[in-house]
Design an enzyme around this catalytic site. Structure first.
Site, short mmCIF file in Angstrom:
data_model
loop_
_atom_site.label_atom_id
_atom_site.label_comp_id
_atom_site.label_asym_id
_atom_site.label_seq_id
_atom_site.Cartn_x
_atom_site.Cartn_y
_atom_site.Cartn_z
N HIS A 191 -2.61 -1.92 2.40
CA HIS A 191 -4.50 -2.68 2.77
C HIS A 191 -4.57 -2.47 4.62
CE1 HIS A 191 -3.48 -4.61 -1.33
NE2 HIS A 191 -4.49 -4.65 -1.34
N GLU A 435 -4.40 -1.83 -13.23
CA GLU A 435 -3.02 -1.02 -12.69
C GLU A 435 -1.87 -0.93 -12.51
OE1 GLU A 435 -4.95 -3.09 -8.91
OE2 GLU A 435 -4.85 -4.82 -9.96
N ASP A 459 -2.68 0.44 -6.70
CA ASP A 459 -1.44 0.34 -7.53
C ASP A 459 -1.22 1.19 -8.81
OD1 ASP A 459 -1.04 -2.71 -5.83
OD2 ASP A 459 -2.29 -3.20 -6.70
N CYS A 506 -11.77 1.73 -8.76
CA CYS A 506 -12.46 0.62 -7.28
C CYS A 506 -10.74 1.17 -6.35
CB CYS A 506 -12.64 -0.58 -7.57
SG CYS A 506 -11.11 -1.54 -8.54
C1 PEP Z 1 -6.12 -0.95 -6.10
O1 PEP Z 1 -4.89 -1.19 -6.28
O2 PEP Z 1 -6.90 0.22 -6.83
C2 PEP Z 1 -7.13 -2.58 -5.96
C3 PEP Z 1 -8.63 -1.80 -5.95
O3 PEP Z 1 -6.45 -3.53 -5.56
P1 PEP Z 1 -5.85 -3.54 -4.42
O4 PEP Z 1 -5.97 -2.26 -3.61
O5 PEP Z 1 -6.50 -4.94 -3.65
O6 PEP Z 1 -4.62 -3.56 -4.69
MG MG Z 2 -4.52 -3.48 -6.64
#
Ligand code: PEP
Ligand code: MG
Length: 583
Positions: A191, A435, A459, A506
């Site tokens: 993140h 995910e 994920d 996403c």
């Molecule tokens: C993902 O896991 O691809 C996702 C978009 O969620 P995050 O990156 O917030 O875990």
């Molecule tokens: Mg995720």
């Protein structure tokens, strides 16, 4: 000049002086003082040295009593070094001759010594080098006090170099002052890396140990396209990077011209390109880049860095702000909070200590155990739903039962609002993220329960390959092009088609140009990404036919290793838009 290679996570090239942030948060920033204050600065230095030396003697006594004299001796050596007239003279000269502040002079001198010892490449000297850094810290404590947040209130542009930054530290960086950052730790879809993209700060992570080789004030180049960090570049390298910087600005300007054009292939197949956001203020980032909506609003960022939980109205206002920024008719997918793992929650005591937080009570699991908190959010989302094209999405769902539980709680909340006389969209689309491999394998069944899927590749990759997305040591395993990942994505898309529901990707993969043809060829017509990546992806889509994309996907599916898939996709992308393929 020293060159290090790491993982590029946010594009762009920056050149600035280094601000080295130790894990403990010691700040070493270049500061000069007026000539008339040099004597005062030297006085400050002497007082700090005396106090640091006294601290070391105190430590020596305490540790000798506790662990034995041989350990206390370490601190006796610290005191001797702090009192060493040669060292003091060296620091004072920096202040007197260059007008450096006492803390900057201390840091510069101590780091030079640490670096010299480190470069001897013998364990005995490396240990001594950490002793010197320890002494530096203790002197700085008396010069600038206990450190507050070293990243706030920066006075001049810097490149931040750190062992690691937390997502919330990164979220609070000021892009006007922080030209780039580079960290020893971290992985592609951490993140922290995502936040760099959001803030449009060039970044390289996973560089491995290098901080002891850098002093605050060194000139540093961060190449976020290629994953390169250069300390004290030679004039030729510096010049080359200045040219690269200009080229990438002019390429970005050319892409800007596509802003109001649709993301349609040459034969007219339309794809929706949406933005991922973390804060309500980012709505304009999406509209500025011509996004077709918000495909992922990571609402958990409302909870990070807070001392109390955001209440229903605060959340409601945040959602309305995004809807207002996007304007009518643009979908806004609000994902319920995905707290846990590297997004640590500071509110309350409802987060248990876990050995494996990524496999523990994170995300939807946390919500299902904190119903009051979950319901507050659902109420806020539902109340915002009449004011735009709101869609709700659940993260980290791993079983059908979880998904059904979420839907039941949503139904309860709707009933509550009804009784209280609040309006909400009765047809609010409900989706789930895919995910976790178990969800991908159960996609057919999941598809019967929801209006849309959003594939979270960040994920999905980590759980499929058992490779922590934040761990630089397994970065080579963590790969969107791995055939296992491609097969799972393919399977989810097919399940969505079979049950006529919408499907989007996403994760970071959707904003990486080398995967655009593959994703389109697999059948995707919606991608959501860091807004900054939209123009590049749109350019690729507008340069190909859907038939070409299908052929690329067909071919990519034949390869057996991530390396072959990626090499092939890189080649195909280079053919279409060479500027975006950097290595
Ligand atoms: C993902 O896991 O691809 C996702 C978009 O969620 P995050 O990156 O917030 O875990
Ligand atoms: Mg995720």
């Amino acid at each position: 000049m020293e060159l290090k290679r790491g993982i590029p996570v946010s594009p762009g090239v920056a050149i600035a002086t280094a601000l080295v942030v130790e894990t403990e948060g010691v700040r070493i920033q270049r500061r000069t003082v007026d000539k008339s204050l040099v004597a005062t600065e030297i006085d400050h230095l002497r007082i700090a040295l005396t106090k640091a030396s006294a601290d070391a003697r105190e430590n020596q006594n305490a540790i000798s009593a506790k662990l034995g004299k041989q350990y206390g001796a370490i601190f006796a050596a610290h005191a001797l070094l702090i009192d060493d007239p040669e060292l003091v003279r060296e620091i004072e000269q920096m202040i007197a001759q260059k007008n450096y502040s006492a803390e900057y002079a201390v840091s510069l001198v101590m780091r030079r010594h640490a670096k010299a010892l480190e470069s001897m490449n013998q364990p005995i000297f490396s240990t001594r080098s950490s002793d010197i850094l320890d002494i530096e810290k203790s002197i700085l404590k008396h010069l600038v006090g206990e450190q507050g947040d070293p990243l706030q209130n920066l006075q001049e542009p810097v490149v931040i170099l750190a062992h690691d930054l937390t997502p919330s530290q990164t979220a609070n960086l000021n892009p006007k002052m922080v030209y780039a950052f580079a960290t020893e730790a971290g992985g592609k879809a951490s993140h922290t890396a995502i936040m760099a993209g959001v803030l449009e700060i060039p970044a390289v992570v996973g560089l491995g140990r290098f901080l002891t080789q850098v002093s605050g004030g060194d000139e540093v180049i961060v190449d976020g396209n290629r994953g390169i960090v250069i300390v004290n570049p030679d004039p030729e390298t510096r010049e080359r990077y200045l040219v690269l910087q200009k080229q990438s600005v002019s390429f970005a300007r050319r892409l800007d011209e596509l802003r109001d054009l649709p993301a349609a292939t040459k034969d007219g197949t339309r794809t929706l390109l949406m933005g991922n956001i973390e804060f309500p203020q980012e709505g304009p980032h999406c509209t500025d880049r011509g996004a077709d909506g918000v495909g992922l609003y990571r609402t958990e960022f409302l909870y990070l860095n807070k001392t109390s939980e955001p209440d229903e109205n605060e959340q409601y206002e945040a959602y309305l702000a995004v809807l207002r920024a996007m304007g009518p008719g643009k979908p806004v997918v609000i994902r319920t909070m995905d707290l846990g793992a590297d997004k640590l929650f500071q509110v309350g005591d409802n987060h248990p200590h876990e050995k494996n937080p990524s496999l523990g009570v994170r995300s939807i699991r946390l919500c299902l155990r904190n119903l009051a908190m979950f319901k507050t959010q659902l109420r806020a989302i539902l109340r915002a739903s009449p004011f735009g094209d709101v869609r709700i999405m659940f993260p980290m769902v791993s079983t059908l039962m979880e998904l059904r539980q979420c839907k039941m709680i949503l139904a309860d909340v709707k009933e509550e609002l009804e009784e209280e006389g609040y309006a909400y969209n009765r047809k609010l689309p409900v989706g789930t993220m895919i995910e976790v491999p178990s969800a991908a394998l159960m996609a057919e069944e999941m598809a019967k329960e929801v209006n849309f899927f959003s594939i979270g590749t960040n994920d999905l990759i980590q759980y499929t390959l058992a490779a922590d997305r934040t761990n630089e040591n397994v970065a080579s395993l963590y790969n969107a092009g791995d055939p296992a990942v491609v097969r799972l994505i393919d399977r989810v898309i097919q399940a969505a088609f079979k049950h006529s529901i919408e499907v989007c990707v996403c994760g970071e993969m959707s904003g990486d140009p080398i995967y655009t043809m593959l994703l389109l060829g697999l059948g995707l017509r919606q991608l959501s990404m860091t807004p900054q990546n939209i123009p590049e992806i749109k350019k690729i889509i507008r340069s190909i036919t859907i038939e070409e994309a299908k052929q690329v996907a067909q071919e990519a599916k034949r390869f057996e290793t991530a390396r072959d898939v990626n090499n092939y996709l890189r080649e195909q992308t280079r053919r279409i838009l060479p500027e975006v393929v950097v290595n």
